[in-house]
Design an enzyme around this catalytic site. Structure first.
Site, mmCIF file in Angstrom:
data_model
loop_
_atom_site.group_PDB
_atom_site.id
_atom_site.type_symbol
_atom_site.label_atom_id
_atom_site.label_comp_id
_atom_site.label_asym_id
_atom_site.label_seq_id
_atom_site.Cartn_x
_atom_site.Cartn_y
_atom_site.Cartn_z
ATOM 1 N N GLU A 125 0.821 -1.219 0.000
ATOM 2 C CA GLU A 125 0.000 0.000 0.000
ATOM 3 C C GLU A 125 0.850 1.263 0.000
ATOM 4 O O GLU A 125 0.521 2.262 -0.655
ATOM 5 C CB GLU A 125 -0.919 -0.010 1.243
ATOM 6 C CG GLU A 125 -1.865 1.159 1.340
ATOM 7 C CD GLU A 125 -2.840 1.230 0.169
ATOM 8 O OE1 GLU A 125 -3.683 0.355 0.047
ATOM 9 O OE2 GLU A 125 -2.742 2.187 -0.632
ATOM 10 N N ILE A 132 -1.725 7.714 1.426
ATOM 11 C CA ILE A 132 -3.065 7.684 0.811
ATOM 12 C C ILE A 132 -3.448 6.245 0.471
ATOM 13 O O ILE A 132 -2.677 5.544 -0.177
ATOM 14 C CB ILE A 132 -3.098 8.489 -0.508
ATOM 15 C CG1 ILE A 132 -2.565 9.900 -0.300
ATOM 16 C CG2 ILE A 132 -4.485 8.519 -1.103
ATOM 17 C CD1 ILE A 132 -2.390 10.666 -1.603
ATOM 18 N N GLU A 186 13.664 10.899 -2.508
ATOM 19 C CA GLU A 186 14.335 9.598 -2.582
ATOM 20 C C GLU A 186 15.814 9.793 -2.263
ATOM 21 O O GLU A 186 16.328 10.917 -2.332
ATOM 22 C CB GLU A 186 14.201 9.023 -3.994
ATOM 23 C CG GLU A 186 12.786 8.695 -4.404
ATOM 24 C CD GLU A 186 12.136 7.650 -3.506
ATOM 25 O OE1 GLU A 186 12.692 6.561 -3.355
ATOM 26 O OE2 GLU A 186 11.079 7.952 -2.919
ATOM 27 N N ASP A 197 10.342 8.055 -10.158
ATOM 28 C CA ASP A 197 9.525 7.597 -9.032
ATOM 29 C C ASP A 197 8.042 7.560 -9.443
ATOM 30 O O ASP A 197 7.351 6.555 -9.236
ATOM 31 C CB ASP A 197 9.752 8.547 -7.841
ATOM 32 C CG ASP A 197 8.873 8.241 -6.660
ATOM 33 O OD1 ASP A 197 9.177 7.284 -5.933
ATOM 34 O OD2 ASP A 197 7.867 8.955 -6.458
ATOM 35 N N LYS A 201 5.245 4.379 -9.983
ATOM 36 C CA LYS A 201 3.940 4.387 -9.309
ATOM 37 C C LYS A 201 2.789 4.248 -10.309
ATOM 38 O O LYS A 201 1.857 3.480 -10.087
ATOM 39 C CB LYS A 201 3.791 5.675 -8.487
ATOM 40 C CG LYS A 201 4.716 5.707 -7.271
ATOM 41 C CD LYS A 201 4.749 7.086 -6.653
ATOM 42 C CE LYS A 201 5.580 7.123 -5.379
ATOM 43 N NZ LYS A 201 5.842 8.498 -4.926
ATOM 44 N N GLY A 299 6.883 11.287 3.219
ATOM 45 C CA GLY A 299 7.188 11.682 4.595
ATOM 46 C C GLY A 299 7.106 10.483 5.522
ATOM 47 O O GLY A 299 6.451 9.473 5.214
HETATM 48 N N1 HSE Z 1 10.193 10.525 -2.989
HETATM 49 C C1 HSE Z 1 8.829 10.131 -2.962
HETATM 50 C C2 HSE Z 1 7.976 11.373 -3.156
HETATM 51 C C3 HSE Z 1 8.525 9.473 -1.653
HETATM 52 O O1 HSE Z 1 8.516 12.475 -3.054
HETATM 53 O O2 HSE Z 1 6.787 11.261 -3.435
HETATM 54 C C4 HSE Z 1 7.207 8.793 -1.596
HETATM 55 O O3 HSE Z 1 7.079 7.796 -2.561
#
Ligand code: HSE
Length: 397
Positions: A125, A132, A186, A197, A201, A299
């Site tokens: 998750e 979220i 990151e 990133d 996702k 965070g």
């Molecule tokens: N580096 C990622 C961001 C952390 O800033 O969204 C959470 O996946």
């Protein structure tokens, strides 16, 4: 009692520890009376000031061969050794919880299949949207729907940077180091600012939505490093803001139009008000219509909140596989990105360029650069007509 091991005591791992200690009673209630007990924390580093020195180990074998440990929490990030550790834990019949989108996007298919085979769970998750809820809603609450679209702001660091650039006129480097200081970024900030990133996702979300593995390598991805203050200022003239967006549109024939890129977004759109580290994800299902998920996308505690929720879920389903899965696709499901139709916000090298775009909206010029927004057109036709005479940002419709 449910014994767990935390792999990695960084931002997320220490957040998981903190929430489990802070909310112990509540967590026990939520698991139906079983206490979640941290038996190990694995990290290569020493934490001499930590009050529970006895939890720390540098040996993964201690964890793997301990039959008492039924849940392994992999919050190390990166592919190696996270992949090997996760695979070994699942093969040993342990549940694995992760926040590691890189690993889920790369090896999720195999790890979920292994979890199913072993009648345990591989839950992730926290890998998308930080705190979220989005993986579970897609897999459970919206399961009755054919998902037609998923799009949104999936990276907190870049949203934080763009917000500071828009609202405070901040420069890119200053806003990035502040995001790093706050624990949003990151380990390698390139993953955030170049869109990698967000790419992992949206690939995970598209895989869940289609039930077929969407390989992140084939997701066209652009970051925010080329966005200038003039882009921000002329977008403002267009009554819009610039955000990094990941989107996946799934056609009736199953083909997926997927991309990560900065987009110009009208101030009337819900996403335009999503600022700072907040993420928002819009999902369109054939029965439910539009649903929006909004909250802290990065965070320590927000991300750990999602990890701990997965621990509780795994504790309630210790030997019941929850059937979160997608399969390897037998055919190419990626739509031609050049066929997408939209408007384009252009920063052109010369005034002459605008004349080649019938119906374009002229936004003005500054310092030898001309700004305009085209009418709706096919991306391939637009790119051919621009012919390298400037740069562009796609407009979200
Ligand atoms: N580096 C990622 C961001 C952390 O800033 O969204 C959470 O996946």
């Amino acid at each position: 009692m449910i014994k767990i091991a935390i792999l990695g005591f960084g931002v997320v791992g220490s957040g998981v520890y903190e929430i489990i200690r802070k909310n112990e009673k509540n967590i026990t209630k939520k698991t139906g009376g079983q206490q979640v007990d941290i038996k190990y924390i694995l990290d290569l580093r020493d934490f001499p000031d930590h009050e529970e020195q006895g939890l720390f180990t540098k040996s993964y074998d201690d964890i793997l061969h301990d039959p008492e440990v039924s849940i392994v929490v992999e919050v190390m990030g990166g592919l190696t050794p996270a992949y090997e550790y996760s695979k070994a834990a699942l093969a040993a019949g342990k549940n694995v919880i992760t926040s590691n989108k890189e690993l889920v996007a790369e090896h999720g298919t195999e790890l979920m299949a292994l979890a199913k085979e072993q009648n345990v769970n591989y839950l992730f998750e926290a890998s998308v949207g930080g705190g979220i809820p989005i993986i579970r809603p897609l897999n459970q609450c919206l399961a009755a729907n054919e998902i037609e679209e998923i799009y949104g702001i999936l990276n907190g660091t870049t949203n934080y940077i763009l917000t500071k650039m828009v609202t405070e006129g901040a420069d890119f480097a200053g806003a990035l180091s502040e995001a790093q200081r706050l624990g949003y970024a990151e380990r390698n900030p390139e993953a955030d600012v170049e869109g990698y990133d967000a790419c992992r996702k949206i690939a995970i979300l598209a895989s869940l939505a289609t039930g077929k593995y969407v390989n992140w390598r084939f997701v066209p991805t652009e970051g925010i490093t080329k966005i200038t203050r003039s882009d921000v200022a002329f977008a403002e003239k267009f009554d819009a803001v610039i955000k990094l967006i990941g989107f996946a549109k799934i056609a009736e024939d199953g083909m997926v139009n997927i991309r990560v890129c900065p987009m110009v977004i009208s101030k009337t759109h819900q996403l335009s008000d999503v600022n700072d580290v907040f993420n928002a994800i819009l999902v369109k299902g054939d029965s439910i219509g539009d649903v929006m998920f909004y909250g802290r996308g990065a965070g320590k505690l927000p991300t750990a909140s999602a990890v701990v929720a997965d621990i509780i879920d795994a504790a309630k389903h210790i030997h019941i596989n929850k059937f979160i899965t997608w399969k390897k696709s037998e055919k190419d499901i990626m739509a031609d990105p050049g066929a997408a139709v939209m408007r384009f916000f252009v920063r052109a090298d010369s005034e002459a360029v605008i004349k080649d775009f019938a119906g374009a909206e002229d936004l003005g010029h500054e310092g030898g650069e001309w700004f305009f927004v085209t009418d709706e057109m096919k991306e391939a036709d637009f790119v051919a007509a621009l012919d390298g005479r400037g740069s562009f940002i796609r407009v979200l419709s």
